[in-house]
Design an enzyme around this catalytic site. Structure first.
Site, PDB file in Angstrom:
ATOM      1  N   CYS A   1      32.276   8.077 -16.010  1.00  0.00           N
ATOM      2  CA  CYS A   1      31.335   8.010 -14.275  1.00  0.00           C
ATOM      3  C   CYS A   1      31.349   7.152 -13.455  1.00  0.00           C
ATOM      4  CB  CYS A   1      30.531   8.595 -14.695  1.00  0.00           C
ATOM      5  SG  CYS A   1      29.144   9.264 -13.513  1.00  0.00           S
TER       6      CYS A   1
ATOM      7  N   CYS B   1      26.655   5.594 -12.136  1.00  0.00           N
ATOM      8  CA  CYS B   1      25.741   4.406 -11.600  1.00  0.00           C
ATOM      9  C   CYS B   1      26.858   3.053 -12.007  1.00  0.00           C
ATOM     10  CB  CYS B   1      24.462   4.934 -13.026  1.00  0.00           C
ATOM     11  SG  CYS B   1      24.038   6.340 -12.924  1.00  0.00           S
TER      12      CYS B   1
ATOM     13  N   ASP C   1      16.038   5.248  11.956  1.00  0.00           N
ATOM     14  CA  ASP C   1      16.500   5.501  10.630  1.00  0.00           C
ATOM     15  C   ASP C   1      17.968   6.240  10.551  1.00  0.00           C
ATOM     16  OD1 ASP C   1      16.343   6.021   7.951  1.00  0.00           O
ATOM     17  OD2 ASP C   1      14.869   7.789   7.683  1.00  0.00           O
TER      18      ASP C   1
ATOM     19  N   CYS D   1      19.541   2.371   4.548  1.00  0.00           N
ATOM     20  CA  CYS D   1      20.096   2.358   2.940  1.00  0.00           C
ATOM     21  C   CYS D   1      21.336   1.793   2.825  1.00  0.00           C
ATOM     22  CB  CYS D   1      20.090   4.551   3.103  1.00  0.00           C
ATOM     23  SG  CYS D   1      21.514   4.635   4.261  1.00  0.00           S
TER      24      CYS D   1
END
Length: 386
Positions: free
Chosen positions: A103, A106, A317, A344
């Site tokens: 995957c 992560c 933002d 972000c």
């Protein structure tokens, strides 16, 4: 299924599958580390090639296998497939689906959680230094801060993701994508997903932050870590120190998270204008924030068309690509005493900080929050002042 990386123009024969023994270098933005390998030891002078390598930790001696690249590329990509000398920060991934060829969700499951935050801080620091020339007090003591949620597991970096998107297979099984691939890995459980995680779907839900409620489209944007809205709002308010009667621009306002709390502080003698490009989010902002003037449309276009004059405070933002020059220059033209920038992506933040610096605004304070444990992502809040 065979792995299918994103297509790039071939510059020679493929190098996929070649292996090298090497020492892992510094962490880089994007969830990988820099490794330099000798591309062809038979060539003089010796040529080295950068390999953006996942699943390693700086300082480790490893065997890496190339996953993308051709002989003529400036850089290659690879995975650590064997660890010869492990870092003391290496741990057994809590998820069995995290690792080379598995995957891609992560990046840092193999790294101790405290060290993950140090690596993220290194990335933020490097981006600001290299792209914006930031040094000194703004980065003194800088660290990525843990954020608590509503479950004990979240302090261990798990079960924090309140919304999750899966690949649904014909037999009903859940799957996730491999890194940089359309291929899938069948899973039984995503370890970073909250037990009550929702998949995006039509409809409206209510989110509570402190004593305020916010209507949000079920498939719209809202922070996925349960502790994020409160900690980000507190950071923005503490940085800006808004006062009664002041005027505030909330740009890329979403459903009005920051505008709602700012309007309470500046009061009826103050003014808050929110600008949001997504029509449904803007409608929710108008409902969530009575008394706030909500504009729908491109931030640059709305500012250019009608939100003129001087403003005391600005909140930015923006999406992952950042605000960029047209918006930053519109902001500084309104001469705010302070700007709170929620980011972000540290590279986009650094590029915009550099543009602010051209116009006399400096990075005065910076905080970062580990809102995405086990991944390379990090959320920053920056204070820019004249």
């Amino acid at each position: 299924m065979s792995r299918q990386p994103r297509q790039r123009k071939a510059r020679g024969a493929s190098v996929v599958g070649r292996r090298f023994e090497a020492v892992v270098g510094p962490v880089a933005h994007g969830g990988h580390c820099i490794v330099r390998v000798v591309s062809d030891p038979s060539v003089e002078p010796v040529e080295t090639r950068v390999v953006f390598t996942r699943h390693g930790i700086p300082g480790e001696r490893v065997v890496l296998e190339l996953t993308e690249g051709t002989e003529g590329d400036r850089f290659w990509r690879g995975d650590v497939v064997e660890v010869l000398e492990a870092s003391p920060d290496r741990v057994v991934p809590p998820c069995p689906f995290a690792g080379p060829g598995l995957c891609g969700g992560c990046d840092f499951q193999h790294v101790d959680l405290a060290r993950q935050r140090e690596l993220k801080a290194d990335v933020v620091r490097e981006q600001l230094q290299r792209l914006a020339g930031v040094e000194g007090e703004a980065l003194a003591g800088f660290e990525v801060e843990p954020v608590a949620g509503d479950l004990p597991e979240q302090l261990a970096g798990l079960r924090w993701r309140t919304r999750q998107r899966y690949v649904r297979l014909p037999d009903g099984a859940l799957a996730m994508r491999r890194h940089r691939s359309r291929d899938v890995v069948v899973i039984d459980d995503c370890r970073i997903a909250h037990p009550e995680a929702r998949e995006p779907a039509p409809g409206v839900r209510t989110e509570r932050v402190g004593d305020r409620e916010f209507a949000v489209a079920s498939d719209g944007f809202w922070q996925v870590h349960p502790g994020a809205p409160r900690v980000l709002t507190d950071a923005v308010l503490s940085f800006l120190e808004p006062r009664a009667g002041e005027s505030v621009l909330d740009l890329y306002a979403g459903v009005g998270l920051f505008a709602g709390f700012l309007s309470e502080v500046v009061g009826p003698q103050g003014r808050v204008v929110a600008v949001e490009g997504e029509p449904a989010a803007a409608r929710h902002a108008a409902h969530n924030c009575p008394g706030v003037d909500v504009h729908t449309g491109s931030v640059a276009e709305v500012l250019d068309a009608g939100v003129h004059g001087s403003w005391d405070l600005v909140v930015l933002d923006p999406p992952r690509e950042g605000a960029r020059r047209p918006v930053v220059e519109q902001v500084v033209a309104r001469t705010p005493r302070a700007v709170a920038y929620v980011a972000c992506d540290p590279a986009a933040l650094a590029r915009d900080v550099a543009i602010f610096a051209e116009h006399g605004y400096r990075l005065e304070r910076l905080r970062a929050f580990d809102l995405f444990p086990m991944t390379h992502h990090v959320e920053c809040v920056a204070l820019l002042t004249r």
